[in-house]
Write a protein that holds these residues in place. Structure first.
Motif: not given
Length: 340
Positions: A36, A40, A4, A34, A54, A308, A90, A332, A52, A305, A12
């Protein structure tokens, strides 16, 4: 692997990238979940850097560098990725240094573990490396009043957990919608209390004063650092007291020069607080195993993902209270990772 890129907005973009390779003191972790953090979306927007962003990793060790001695492929781990460097969380695989990686106990879920690394270490550094308050293994022997502003945020809540473990009381917690969660973290019998910021700035200041019962306030942890938080604190804080804040890159002009001002800069876990981070992450793992320490309440965002962008927008809009948004990578679309 799916990876990501967070652009200003936040916007994103999901791209395909090669699986990273570990340096001598690094691990590659197959990310299961993951976490957040508000930074971020802030980092791409404030500094116009698309990357990315994350940094909270929970997953399975995929490979290790030649100097890694505590971990092996297949281990369940959580880690704090070094901010601003390649290999963010991410993605299907992420990079971490061994000193900011720790084992996840069997009874701890990946979802819970993903709430910990950045926020919990920010709290630990703020309390102990910046404010120089007692560590949990050498707890306070007498009352130490401490204001924690933003007690239902992940950083604020972890600060409360570590402070209570270190017998730091009374805890005077400024909170709003998350007050019911904060109530589970404090001990009213030791003078701890909650002040509701929704009642206005004057009520916050008077509420803190009332809670002190005439005692001097020498320490404050501002886990908000905006929207009037530190301006309220300094009306009660001793002129020669100590305050630690969480937002870097801004000036806190209203804070008197006699006050010792610091930043709970979690990036120092990969710098001058490297040894501290190594020890404290392992202490957290022990706390998870023994049951006296827990993560922040996780909220799993649908789509892995792909979720996000909306989650970061919610963080930007201030919609998260007493929860941490986490992402299951296996959810994802197109991800090769299987659920573990």
């Amino acid at each position: 692997m799916k990876d990501v890129i967070v652009h200003p907005g936040p916007q994103v973009e999901i791209i395909d990238s090669p699986i990273p390779h570990p340096g001598a003191d690094q691990l590659v972790i197959k990310v299961v979940v993951s976490g957040s953090n508000p930074k971020d979306w802030k980092a791409p927007e404030w500094w116009k850097i698309s990357a990315n962003s994350g940094d909270d990793i929970a997953g399975i060790v995929h490979s290790v560098g030649e100097n890694v001695f505590e971990f092996k492929p297949g281990d369940r781990v959580a880690a704090f990725h070094e901010m601003g460097t390649p290999g963010g969380s991410y993605a299907e695989y992420a990079l971490a240094w061994q000193h900011t990686t720790f084992h996840i106990p069997k009874k701890t879920t990946f979802e819970e573990a993903a709430t910990l690394p950045l926020a919990a270490m920010t709290a630990a550094i703020g309390l102990h490396a910046r404010l120089r308050l007692p560590e949990p293994w050498l707890p306070a022997a007498s009352p130490i009043p401490l204001v924690v502003y933003g007690g239902s945020s992940a950083v604020g809540a972890f600060a409360l957990k570590f402070a209570a473990r270190a017998n730091i009381h009374p805890l005077i917690v400024v909170a709003g919608n998350g007050a019911s969660y904060v109530e589970t973290l404090i001990d009213r019998s030791k003078g701890d209390t909650i002040v509701d910021y929704r009642e206005g700035n004057d009520a916050v200041v008077s509420g803190i004063k009332d809670a002190l019962k005439g005692a001097k306030l020498s320490y404050a942890f501002d886990a908000v650092s905006e929207k009037g938080s530190y301006q309220n604190i300094i009306q009660v804080l001793d002129p020669h007291g100590n305050i630690t804040l969480v937002l870097s890159g801004k000036e806190y002009k209203e804070i008197p020069k006699t006050v010792a001002q610091s930043l709970a800069n979690v990036g120092s876990a990969h710098g001058d607080n490297k040894d501290f981070a190594y020890i404290y992450f392992r202490y957290m793992a022990r706390g998870l195993h023994e049951g006296w320490f827990k993560g922040h309440p996780p909220e799993v965002v649908p789509g892995g993902l792909g979720g996000i962008q909306q989650a970061l927008k919610n963080l930007k809009d201030g919609k998260a209270s007493a929860v941490k948004y986490v992402f299951r990578i296996a959810d994802t679309e197109g991800a090769k990772s299987a659920s573990l």
